[in-house]
Design an enzyme around this catalytic site. Sequence first.
Site, short mmCIF file in Angstrom:
data_model
loop_
_atom_site.label_atom_id
_atom_site.label_comp_id
_atom_site.label_asym_id
_atom_site.label_seq_id
_atom_site.Cartn_x
_atom_site.Cartn_y
_atom_site.Cartn_z
N ASN A 179 2.48 -3.69 -17.41
CA ASN A 179 1.83 -4.78 -16.67
C ASN A 179 1.61 -6.02 -17.54
OD1 ASN A 179 1.41 -4.37 -13.88
ND2 ASN A 179 -0.16 -2.84 -14.29
N ASP A 276 2.22 -0.50 -8.46
CA ASP A 276 1.11 0.45 -8.55
C ASP A 276 1.40 1.68 -7.70
OD1 ASP A 276 -0.20 -1.45 -10.12
OD2 ASP A 276 -1.21 -2.33 -8.39
#
Length: 364
Positions: A179, A276
Amino acid sequence: MTANGRTSTAPDVADVVALGESMVTFLPSRPGRLADVPSFDRAIGGAESNVACVLAAAGHSVRWVGRVGADGFGDHLVEAIGGYGVDVRAVRRDPARPTGIYFRTAGDRSTDAHEVAYYRAGSAASAMSVATMDLDAIRSGRILHLSGITPALSADCLGLTRELTARRPGRPLVSFDVNHRPGLWRDAGHGHGPEVLLELARGADVVFVGDDEARDAWGLDGPEAVRAALPEPELLVVKQGATGATAFHGSGPGTDEVTSVPALHVDVVAAVGAGDAFAAGFLSATLRELPVRDRLRHGHLMAAAALTVPGDLATPPARDHADRLAALDDTAWGRLRLGPGWTQDGGRPGDRTGEGADEEVRTP
């Protein structure tokens, strides 16, 4: 008592513990510039809490650990995330710092027209540290899921993430989603983001990274180059967007097994939340000790669930439905097209895979 002298609020073992900042998200009521949108709907956002919510909805025991303000937005986050079935007992409330919030436009995040306005500087989550968090609760899962967003929030958050990714006997399986958020690191002032993220990823057991962010952060082109730079993780998953995903599993370059699974054809409603959801699907299958190919397929299926709804979080397919799709032969898998509503199908032979689907679901 915990190692840092605090009473542990959640000593029981969960399938997954996810640590990270969650924020209240304000979603526009219509497309357009933030300056032109007259009203917003409230939702929740946060990479780690998204993973926690998806896993809980899929039937796993999950704990989210974070820090929010002692304010109404903090109340909303705790209640909303708890409403998915996530254990929120280890969440800390900060009386001096606010809960982070952000606003975004309705457009695709990959376009130049997309705007995001963050109000997270000095947030309660930025005060997460080894001293302020319950380490016993954080380590009380079979899997501990972290992301590269947390260490960007503050020097204390970086110290906490380093503590949790240090290789020590008896720790849970550590999952780390890179991320990379360049904007957060530009304002951080406590480390060079790409170098820090590479260091932290090397300490994890399971690593998720997009090939685009590996290229932007580290100048690495292709899954094999990423594996050469990250030989330590037992499982490295390189996400390749619409192409698919490749997993390296074994003892490192030269001795690895390599498994690639193409992405599904999806009628995209909103290109948010897929990363996610992919991590949640992969970790769910990991908990069930499924083969790596099936872990990747469950990741793709969870991502497809997120892509076919307007928001970040989607109701996952029933486990038996997902298992039937994951067990398809390669030809049938390649023909699948998933549209809005597909997670509500029973997945029986002859059923279509959602509104707009152009292939039938056939079990082997």
